[in-house]
Structures are given as structure tokens and as C-alpha cells.
Motif scaffolding. Structure first.
Motif, PDB file in Angstrom:
ATOM      1  N   PRO A  75       0.815  -1.215   0.000  1.00 62.85           N
ATOM      2  CA  PRO A  75       0.000   0.000   0.000  1.00 62.85           C
ATOM      3  C   PRO A  75       0.852   1.270   0.000  1.00 62.85           C
ATOM      4  CG  PRO A  75      -0.871  -1.593   1.550  1.00 62.85           C
ATOM      5  CD  PRO A  75       0.451  -2.124   1.098  1.00 62.85           C
ATOM      6  N   GLY A  76       0.426   2.228  -0.792  1.00 61.02           N
ATOM      7  CA  GLY A  76       1.129   3.489  -0.937  1.00 61.02           C
ATOM      8  C   GLY A  76       0.885   4.010  -2.336  1.00 61.02           C
ATOM      9  N   TYR A  77       1.186   5.275  -2.563  1.00 58.95           N
ATOM     10  CA  TYR A  77       0.796   5.838  -3.853  1.00 58.95           C
ATOM     11  C   TYR A  77       1.604   5.271  -5.003  1.00 58.95           C
ATOM     12  CZ  TYR A  77       4.239   9.383  -5.461  1.00 58.95           C
ATOM     13  OH  TYR A  77       5.317  10.033  -5.998  1.00 58.95           O
ATOM     14  N   ARG A  78       2.752   4.635  -4.714  1.00 56.84           N
ATOM     15  CA  ARG A  78       3.562   4.038  -5.781  1.00 56.84           C
ATOM     16  C   ARG A  78       2.808   2.922  -6.510  1.00 56.84           C
ATOM     17  NH1 ARG A  78       9.535   1.748  -6.536  1.00 56.84           N
ATOM     18  NH2 ARG A  78      10.247   3.275  -5.001  1.00 56.84           N
ATOM     19  N   ASN A  79       1.897   2.201  -5.826  1.00 54.83           N
ATOM     20  CA  ASN A  79       1.241   1.095  -6.532  1.00 54.83           C
ATOM     21  C   ASN A  79       0.355   1.595  -7.674  1.00 54.83           C
ATOM     22  OD1 ASN A  79      -1.474   1.458  -5.182  1.00 54.83           O
ATOM     23  ND2 ASN A  79      -0.315   0.785  -3.396  1.00 54.83           N
ATOM     24  N   ILE A  80      -0.097   2.828  -7.574  1.00 56.28           N
ATOM     25  CA  ILE A  80      -0.878   3.382  -8.685  1.00 56.28           C
ATOM     26  C   ILE A  80       0.048   3.807  -9.820  1.00 56.28           C
ATOM     27  CG2 ILE A  80      -2.462   5.228  -9.359  1.00 56.28           C
ATOM     28  CD1 ILE A  80      -3.669   5.079  -6.595  1.00 56.28           C
ATOM     29  N   LEU A  81       1.201   4.378  -9.471  1.00 54.76           N
ATOM     30  CA  LEU A  81       2.181   4.728 -10.506  1.00 54.76           C
ATOM     31  C   LEU A  81       2.606   3.484 -11.279  1.00 54.76           C
ATOM     32  CD1 LEU A  81       4.579   7.134  -8.525  1.00 54.76           C
ATOM     33  CD2 LEU A  81       2.580   7.748  -9.902  1.00 54.76           C
ATOM     34  N   ALA A  82       2.747   2.364 -10.570  1.00 53.52           N
ATOM     35  CA  ALA A  82       3.237   1.133 -11.202  1.00 53.52           C
ATOM     36  C   ALA A  82       2.277   0.582 -12.239  1.00 53.52           C
ATOM     37  CB  ALA A  82       3.508   0.079 -10.133  1.00 53.52           C
ATOM     38  N   ILE A  83       0.999   0.903 -12.125  1.00 53.82           N
ATOM     39  CA  ILE A  83       0.030   0.397 -13.095  1.00 53.82           C
ATOM     40  C   ILE A  83       0.378   0.877 -14.500  1.00 53.82           C
ATOM     41  CG2 ILE A  83      -2.394   0.528 -13.814  1.00 53.82           C
ATOM     42  CD1 ILE A  83      -3.069   0.564 -10.769  1.00 53.82           C
ATOM     43  N   THR A  84       0.828   2.118 -14.614  1.00 47.18           N
ATOM     44  CA  THR A  84       1.239   2.628 -15.919  1.00 47.18           C
ATOM     45  C   THR A  84       2.442   1.864 -16.444  1.00 47.18           C
ATOM     46  OG1 THR A  84       0.405   4.854 -15.434  1.00 47.18           O
ATOM     47  CG2 THR A  84       2.038   4.667 -17.184  1.00 47.18           C
ATOM     48  N   ASP A  85       3.426   1.589 -15.578  1.00 43.68           N
ATOM     49  CA  ASP A  85       4.609   0.835 -15.998  1.00 43.68           C
ATOM     50  C   ASP A  85       4.232  -0.561 -16.486  1.00 43.68           C
ATOM     51  OD1 ASP A  85       6.217   2.986 -15.246  1.00 43.68           O
ATOM     52  OD2 ASP A  85       6.501   2.204 -13.217  1.00 43.68           O
ATOM     53  N   ILE A  86       3.323  -1.209 -15.767  1.00 51.04           N
ATOM     54  CA  ILE A  86       2.900  -2.555 -16.158  1.00 51.04           C
ATOM     55  C   ILE A  86       2.146  -2.505 -17.490  1.00 51.04           C
ATOM     56  CG2 ILE A  86       1.510  -4.559 -15.510  1.00 51.04           C
ATOM     57  CD1 ILE A  86       1.987  -3.747 -12.569  1.00 51.04           C
ATOM     58  N   ALA A  87       1.289  -1.494 -17.647  1.00 53.27           N
ATOM     59  CA  ALA A  87       0.529  -1.371 -18.892  1.00 53.27           C
ATOM     60  C   ALA A  87       1.458  -1.146 -20.079  1.00 53.27           C
ATOM     61  CB  ALA A  87      -0.473  -0.225 -18.775  1.00 53.27           C
ATOM     62  N   ARG A  88       2.494  -0.340 -19.903  1.00 53.61           N
ATOM     63  CA  ARG A  88       3.463  -0.116 -20.984  1.00 53.61           C
ATOM     64  C   ARG A  88       4.184  -1.408 -21.348  1.00 53.61           C
ATOM     65  NH1 ARG A  88       4.907   5.062 -22.378  1.00 53.61           N
ATOM     66  NH2 ARG A  88       4.022   6.747 -21.092  1.00 53.61           N
ATOM     67  N   PHE A  89       4.456  -2.224 -20.346  1.00 57.20           N
ATOM     68  CA  PHE A  89       5.122  -3.506 -20.563  1.00 57.20           C
ATOM     69  C   PHE A  89       4.191  -4.479 -21.296  1.00 57.20           C
ATOM     70  CE2 PHE A  89       5.478  -7.787 -18.472  1.00 57.20           C
ATOM     71  CZ  PHE A  89       6.572  -8.248 -19.184  1.00 57.20           C
ATOM     72  N   LEU A  90       2.935  -4.543 -20.860  1.00 52.39           N
ATOM     73  CA  LEU A  90       1.996  -5.497 -21.453  1.00 52.39           C
ATOM     74  C   LEU A  90       1.510  -5.059 -22.835  1.00 52.39           C
ATOM     75  CD1 LEU A  90      -0.238  -6.380 -18.362  1.00 52.39           C
ATOM     76  CD2 LEU A  90       1.768  -7.606 -19.226  1.00 52.39           C
ATOM     77  N   HIS A  91       1.332  -3.763 -23.017  1.00 51.88           N
ATOM     78  CA  HIS A  91       0.747  -3.240 -24.261  1.00 51.88           C
ATOM     79  C   HIS A  91       1.592  -2.089 -24.805  1.00 51.88           C
ATOM     80  CE1 HIS A  91      -2.947  -5.594 -23.697  1.00 51.88           C
ATOM     81  NE2 HIS A  91      -2.915  -5.209 -22.436  1.00 51.88           N
ATOM     82  N   PRO A  92       2.819  -2.354 -25.201  1.00 53.05           N
ATOM     83  CA  PRO A  92       3.671  -1.261 -25.668  1.00 53.05           C
ATOM     84  C   PRO A  92       3.082  -0.482 -26.848  1.00 53.05           C
ATOM     85  CG  PRO A  92       4.597  -3.402 -26.283  1.00 53.05           C
ATOM     86  CD  PRO A  92       3.492  -3.663 -25.294  1.00 53.05           C
ATOM     87  N   GLY A  93       2.326  -1.178 -27.683  1.00 51.46           N
ATOM     88  CA  GLY A  93       1.727  -0.502 -28.827  1.00 51.46           C
ATOM     89  C   GLY A  93       0.692   0.539 -28.446  1.00 51.46           C
ATOM     90  N   ALA A  94       0.151   0.445 -27.246  1.00 52.29           N
ATOM     91  CA  ALA A  94      -0.853   1.399 -26.796  1.00 52.29           C
ATOM     92  C   ALA A  94      -0.225   2.716 -26.357  1.00 52.29           C
ATOM     93  CB  ALA A  94      -1.672   0.817 -25.653  1.00 52.29           C
ATOM     94  N   PHE A  95       1.091   2.742 -26.251  1.00 54.15           N
ATOM     95  CA  PHE A  95       1.770   3.943 -25.747  1.00 54.15           C
ATOM     96  C   PHE A  95       2.757   4.516 -26.748  1.00 54.15           C
ATOM     97  CE2 PHE A  95       0.254   1.647 -22.087  1.00 54.15           C
ATOM     98  CZ  PHE A  95      -0.141   2.631 -21.192  1.00 54.15           C
ATOM     99  N   THR A  96       2.539   4.211 -28.020  1.00 52.84           N
ATOM    100  CA  THR A  96       3.446   4.725 -29.041  1.00 52.84           C
ATOM    101  C   THR A  96       3.140   6.160 -29.420  1.00 52.84           C
ATOM    102  OG1 THR A  96       2.022   3.752 -30.744  1.00 52.84           O
ATOM    103  CG2 THR A  96       3.917   2.446 -30.011  1.00 52.84           C
ATOM    104  N   GLN A  97       1.958   6.653 -29.056  1.00 55.94           N
ATOM    105  CA  GLN A  97       1.602   8.030 -29.396  1.00 55.94           C
ATOM    106  C   GLN A  97       1.305   8.816 -28.125  1.00 55.94           C
ATOM    107  OE1 GLN A  97      -1.688   7.796 -32.119  1.00 55.94           O
ATOM    108  NE2 GLN A  97      -0.383   7.122 -33.812  1.00 55.94           N
TER     109      GLN A  97
END
Length: 334
Positions: A312-334
């Protein structure tokens, strides 16, 4: 090896049962906007002024206060040497006195000697009398009321955690410290990040994810309850162990082999209570060896996820973006 702070939830104390109303130190006259009362771990915590001498436990608690601009209120912190710091926080960390050489709060005598007016941590293990720590009741009596982020107050509550609990913590900390405006601004920014991730991964096929902390069998892994499972889902993944009731738990090598993950998240931490831990690449190789015919093993696809983000802590919300970039790199090309 099991992660100590995840295990901490399983070590919840019978001594930490709901307590009566706890009050911080009272000034002669209440400060404007005070008193305020919040609930945590079945206790009502009342403050007549913002805490000014805070002790923080495991690092996500310190990170959260620093994100709220409250570094000047922190009088003591534990050691953090397991993974990189969030941007801009190492300099602040270095200025705060270290009162324990590991991620755990100091032993009872040292803790009580701090004279803190607020204690913030992420689990109950640091308040275990059997481990030599000051209990919640002892700290309450000393005017050092503890607050547990995420409501990780019992094993059952660890499983019931939702991301909304992080926002509840921000709102409560904003009230406690008299900085509700900052807390609402930070919460708004974080909700905006979550909305952006949701928008980007919408319509994409969820990636099958194994979240592991290593092991050749049984495997230390994350089931379908708690923080890590929710981060995977929000990032556009599906937890291959979702049917396992548990947050941090043990599963058989056969379960991992049959799960056929397309990607692997590996809990990343270099040290634990001063001891060197297996590297993330080594733990990933263990997973690939077990699930050797899986898409993840064939592609050697893994992400080292700082274990601090799995608490628990605000970092776990930041990490969701990192995980999403890892899982779906094509979604973050723009």
C-alpha cells in the motif's frame, strides 16, 4: 524466500485488536480546521493539530508522505536499499535520520524513545510484541498513534484491499496533516493516470500474466486477491493464478507450468533485512524453466517490478502505468 512485508499481514497480532479512541498530543487551543478524526484498523484516531514528529516504516509510507509535501514532518525513517527511489525522493530520504537499519521499525525501546506524534507503516509486523516491537496499544498510550496504509490490518483485510483504499489513505492523511487540498490534487492526478491507462488498453486483448517472487517449487506467487492482482487487471492483463485465493502465496510448480503465461512480473528487491536476495533475472529464469513451453518463456518476457509497488502506498498506482506499458507497448506509441 517470502517477502517480509507481505508476510507481515499474515503475522497480524491478536494484541492489535480494535482499540478505543486515540488522541494525538493536544495543544492549549485547537488549530483551525481541527480536531479531525479518521478510522484505521478498527480504531478512531483523533488529532487536535497536524503531526510534527512522524516516524515512517517500510518505504512506501515515506514515499506517500513525500508525495504530499510532508518531508519536513518526518523525524525518523527505516532503511531502504532494495530498489531505485522514485524521482526526486532520494535527496529527501538522505536528509531524514535513519532509526532502523532494515525496512522494519526499530525495537520497542528505540521506537518509544523517538517521541513521535504519528507512526505510518504498511503492515502489522512492525507492531508485534513477540518480535520485540512496540505494540499499537503501547504506541497509542505514548501519544504515537500508528496508521496502517491500505487497511492491511489483518490477513483478511490484505485480501480485501482495493485500489480505492489508496485514495482513502490520501484523503485521511490530507485531513490528519491539514493538507486536504494537496491530497485532493495528488488523488486527482493519480485518477487521471488510471483513466489514461484504461483508455489506452481498452479493446486490447488482455495479456496472461504470472506474478512471481521466484522459487523452483513451490513457487512464491500472487493469487487473485489484493494489490498485485488488481494492478495486473487495471494494466490490461489477466492474472493466470486468479483462481488462487491469496495475495502473496505459494503455488505448485504444476500450477505454474499449466498456467501458460504470456508475460511475467517479477518482484524486484536486492536486499531483505540486510541480506542479499536473488536477482530478478534469476527469478525470471526459474519461472521460465517451470513454464518452459509458455509464450513468456519462449520470448523471455518479464518485467522487474519493485516490490515496494506491491504494498500500500501511492507508488502502486504509478506502477500500473509501468505494467501497462510492458503489457501493451503498442498502446503507448503516441
Amino acid at each position: 524466500m517470502r517477502r517480509s512485508l507481505v508476510l507481515a499481514a499474515a503475522l497480524t497480532l491478536t494484541a492489535c485488536s480494535p482499540a478505543p479512541v486515540t488522541q494525538g498530543a493536544k495543544p492549549a487551543a485547537a488549530q483551525a480546521g481541527f480536531p479531525v478524526t479518521v478510522e484505521n484498523c478498527g480504531r478512531k484516531l483523533t488529532f487536535d493539530k497536524p503531526p510534527a514528529k512522524v516516524v515512517t516504516g517500510y518505504h512506501p509510507s515515506l514515499e506517500t508522505l513525500l508525495a504530499l509535501g510532508l518531508g519536513d514532518r518526518i523525524a525518523g525513517r527505516t532503511n531502504f536499499a532494495e530498489s531505485p527511489f522514485l524521482p526526486g525522493q532520494k535527496e529527501q530520504y538522505d536528509k531524514i535520520p535513519e532509526i532502523a537499519p532494515t525496512i522494519m521499525l526499530p525495537q520497542k525501546e528505540v521506537m518509544l524513545a523517538q517521541g513521535a506524534d504519528f507512526v505510518l507503516d504498511n503492515a502489522m509486523a512492525g507492531f508485534d510484541a513477540a518480535g520485540g516491537y512496540a505494540t499499537v496499544e503501547e504506541l497509542d498510550a505514548a501519544g504515537s498513534p500508528p496508521y496502517i496504509l491500505g487497511g492491511w490490518c489483518s490477513p483478511e483485510e490484505v485480501l480485501r484491499f482495493t485500489i480505492d483504499d489508496t485514495f482513502t489513505d490520501l484523503r485521511n492523511l490530507g485531513k490528519i496533516f491539514g493538507v486536504s487540498d494537496r491530497a485532493e490534487k495528488l488523488a486527482g492526478e493519480l485518477r487521471g493516470q488510471l483513466a489514461e491507462v484504461k483508455k489506452r488498453v481498452a479493446g486490447r486483448t488482455p495479456v496472461k500474466v504470472l506474478a512471481t517472487d521466484g522459487g523452483k517449487g513451490p513457487v512464491n506467487a500472487y493469487g487473485g486477491s489484493g494489490i498485485t492482482d488488481q494492478m495486473i487487471t487495471l494494466a490490461g492483463g489477466v492474472n493466470v493464478l486468479a483462481a488462487v485465493k491469496g495475495d502473496y502465496t505459494e503455488v505448485s510448480a504444476e500450477q505454474v507450468s499449466a498456467s501458460q503465461p504470456e508475460a511475467v512480473l517479477v518482484s524486484d528487491y536486492a536486499t531483505l533485512r540486510g541480506e542479499d536476495m536473488p536477482s530478478s533475472p534469476a527469478k525470471a529464469e526459474e519461472a521460465f524453466a517451470i513454464a518452459k513451453n509458455s509464450p513468456a518463456a519462449k520470448d523471455k518476457r518479464y518485467l522487474a517490478l519493485p516490490v515496494a509497488a506491491q504494498h500500500p502506498g501511492y507508488r502502486n498506482i504509478l506502477a500500473i502505468t509501468d505494467i501497462a506499458r510492458f503489457l501493451h507497448p503498442g498502446a503507448f506509441t503516441q
